[in-house]
Design an enzyme around this catalytic site. Structure first.
Site, PDB file in Angstrom:
ATOM      1  CG  ASP A   1     -37.500  -4.065 -38.898  1.00  0.00           C
ATOM      2  OD1 ASP A   1     -36.783  -4.578 -38.387  1.00  0.00           O
ATOM      3  OD2 ASP A   1     -37.238  -3.111 -39.935  1.00  0.00           O
TER       4      ASP A   1
HETATM    5  N1  URA Z   1     -34.218  -4.678 -43.285  1.00  0.00           N
HETATM    6  C1  URA Z   1     -34.762  -4.000 -42.596  1.00  0.00           C
HETATM    7  O1  URA Z   1     -34.628  -2.687 -42.323  1.00  0.00           O
HETATM    8  N2  URA Z   1     -36.160  -4.416 -42.106  1.00  0.00           N
HETATM    9  C2  URA Z   1     -36.236  -5.910 -42.224  1.00  0.00           C
HETATM   10  O2  URA Z   1     -37.375  -6.424 -41.623  1.00  0.00           O
HETATM   11  C3  URA Z   1     -35.363  -6.656 -42.732  1.00  0.00           C
HETATM   12  C4  URA Z   1     -34.315  -6.117 -43.410  1.00  0.00           C
END
Ligand code: URA
Length: 238
Positions: free
Chosen positions: A103
């Protein structure tokens, strides 16, 4: 491979610009000036120089980045900076891409390569490559959560996750945890905590399969994989 294609692939300019470099006598192959753009070179054996500087050709590139927050794990984005924008030109000309997505606000280990086969192996849902995250959770993480994650939790869209291995490092109004999962659903870690009524306030990926984040990399820094890391990834079977 044709010399003009090789130099163009390496970022020495368009085919036309490379043609001019050759015409100007800037390029040597095995210490002989080569002016013909169609001249064939063996990228493994021939010594190529441009303006006297040795040129190393390679097909694949394997980078480990400590992804900073605020940057998108994609090759292009119309609004935000991407992880590829953080690369030096000599690396980005080989057209690498991030293996999987973190993310925008997630930090940590990101493998960046142009080796599609390796990326496929690591991302295939059939392979269950373990990924370990460190997270700070708003709320008290308990042994009940550990059991719930071990069984698998039901996400907001009804999907039941595979077992996750939750390790509580510190429990309190804010808790520190490590979580290993073998899937990569959208926002998976955040949604797993949401499923037990808690919120992730910081998320960092620590490892993916045999590859662990090099803690000496500052946020936004990257380096090539070592031979050992690359060998471990190539040999890796889940
Ligand atoms: N899980 C999440 O919620 N975000 C990420 O970036 C990676 C795994």
């Amino acid at each position: 491979m044709r010399i003009d294609k090789m130099l163009s692939n390496l970022g020495f300019g368009s085919r036309k610009e490379v043609k001019k470099l050759l015409k100007d006598g800037a390029v040597q192959v095995n210490q002989k000036v080569i002016k013909d753009s169609g001249h064939h070179v063996d990228s493994e054996k021939d010594a190529v120089t441009v303006h006297g500087e040795e040129v190393l050709y390679r097909e694949f590139i394997y980078l480990m980045m400590n992804k900073p927050p605020g940057v998108i794990s994609a090759t292009e984005d119309s609004r935000d900076q991407t992880v590829i924008d953080l690369l030096e030109l000599e690396d980005s000309v080989l057209e690498p891409f991030p293996v999987g997505r973190l993310d925008k606000d997630t930090e940590g280990l990101l493998l960046i390569t142009n080796d599609g086969q390796l990326a496929h192996k690591l991302l295939s849902p059939k392979k269950h490559v373990p990924k370990t995250y460190f997270a700070v959770i708003d709320g008290e993480v308990t042994e009940e959560d550990v059991h719930a994650f071990k069984k698998g939790v039901v996400l907001d869209d009804g999907y039941e996750t595979k077992p996750g291995d939750l390790n509580i490092l510190k429990s309190g109004i804010r808790s520190d945890i490590e979580l290993t999962i073998t899937e990569g659903k959208f926002h998976q870690v955040k949604r797993m905590f949401q499923a037990v009524g808690k919120r992730v306030v910081y998320l960092q990926r620590l490892s993916m399969g045999p590859l662990a984040l090099d803690e000496s990399l500052e946020l936004g820094e990257y380096r090539e994989l070592t031979e050992e890391e690359l060998e471990a990834l190539m040999k890796y079977e889940v």
